[in-house]
Scaffold this active site. Sequence first.
Site, PDB file in Angstrom:
ATOM      1  CB  CYS A 110     -14.790   0.190  -0.806  1.00 29.30           C
ATOM      2  SG  CYS A 110     -14.362  -0.281   0.891  1.00 29.30           S
ATOM      3  CB  CYS A 114     -11.536   5.356   4.624  1.00 29.97           C
ATOM      4  SG  CYS A 114     -11.629   3.700   5.335  1.00 29.97           S
TER       5      CYS A 114
END
Length: 340
Positions: A110, A114
């Site tokens: 991804c 985050c």
Amino acid sequence: MRNIYNETLGSLEETIHKSGYKAYSAKQIFDWIYKKNVRDFGKMTNIAKPLRVFLAENFRFGNLTVFTKQVSKDQTRKYLFALEDNHLIETVLMAHDYGNSLCITTQVGCNIGCSFCASGLRKKIRNLTVAEMVMQFIGVQEDTNQRISHVVIMGTGEPFDNYQNVIDFIDIVNSPYGIEIGARHITVSTSGIIPKIEAFSREPKQVNLAISLHAANDTLRSKLMKINDVYPVKELIKSVQNYIDKTHRRVTFEYILLRDVNDAIADADELSDLLRGINCYVNLIRYNAVKEFSYQPSDEKQAFAFYQRLLKRGIQATLRKEMGSDIDAACGQLRAKTTQ
Ligand code: SAH
Ligand code: SF4
């Protein structure tokens, strides 16, 4: 040869029609594939012979290999699947009292990165195809032989960074001729890609939308999620409000509770001010520890106090039960690893 699981009913109808066959046969083919679980075009006895030959010459049934499978104390099952190009992905099945819910992965790695999430430790290698998402469903269903009633698109990856494939996957999952799970039992979660939230508001399906918020102001949210520099809090909330105005659907905000980072009563107050008047509810999740990061979960008392504060200030909320953390299958722990 194309993998048949990539086809939505609409795209299959089109292909068949263009090749000179009757478009309605696509519904019968879907019925064989998704209702009767037949993996051989030759066995589709109500399909005209020439069409069966055409299908066999142009399509194949793809397959994911179960690389490993783990079952947790709470019966959560984590599958590590090998894709046809040998990349590994994870899919998680959770047994809830309301039914079995399958957590689908949308990308290998991804790119959103985050600061608290294990999935983001590995940069995106590629998007999953529609078929690779459908095969996660079929692979788990065949392995467990249990009915899956809910699909959450919340595994590794940012679904809205693989938008069209995710939409086509939802189409197959929701189709009455396909997997046939009601739109209200399908949830897609995004880190907040505003242009895609707008696109999603124009999709005809009544699928649930969840937004990973995790902080009510830009300073903190940017620290946790660097995507916030591109799509900051106020603009995100505005786009969610537009989505609600268009679809009249209630939105979920996900908020992970990180000890001493975003779990103070003052944070709950700021969050309730931000969300006041919006048709939403907040899904509070105690952080699941990831060894590479120093974040800790809020303690249970603090999480409960935060939850109660939201309720007191008129914000609907749930404090989610974490599942599968003993096998690293909980939210944000997916990393497609083969060893501990
Ligand atoms: N990329 C999408 C969907 C996958 S992540 C998104 O971010 O929304 C699914 C949810 O798990 C998100 O809300 C994410 O913020 C949360 N999450 C990530 N890491 C976590 C962790 N370690 N503990 C608890 N939740 C986590
Ligand atoms: Fe990607 Fe979602 Fe993890 Fe962020 S929380 S890194 S968007 S999978």
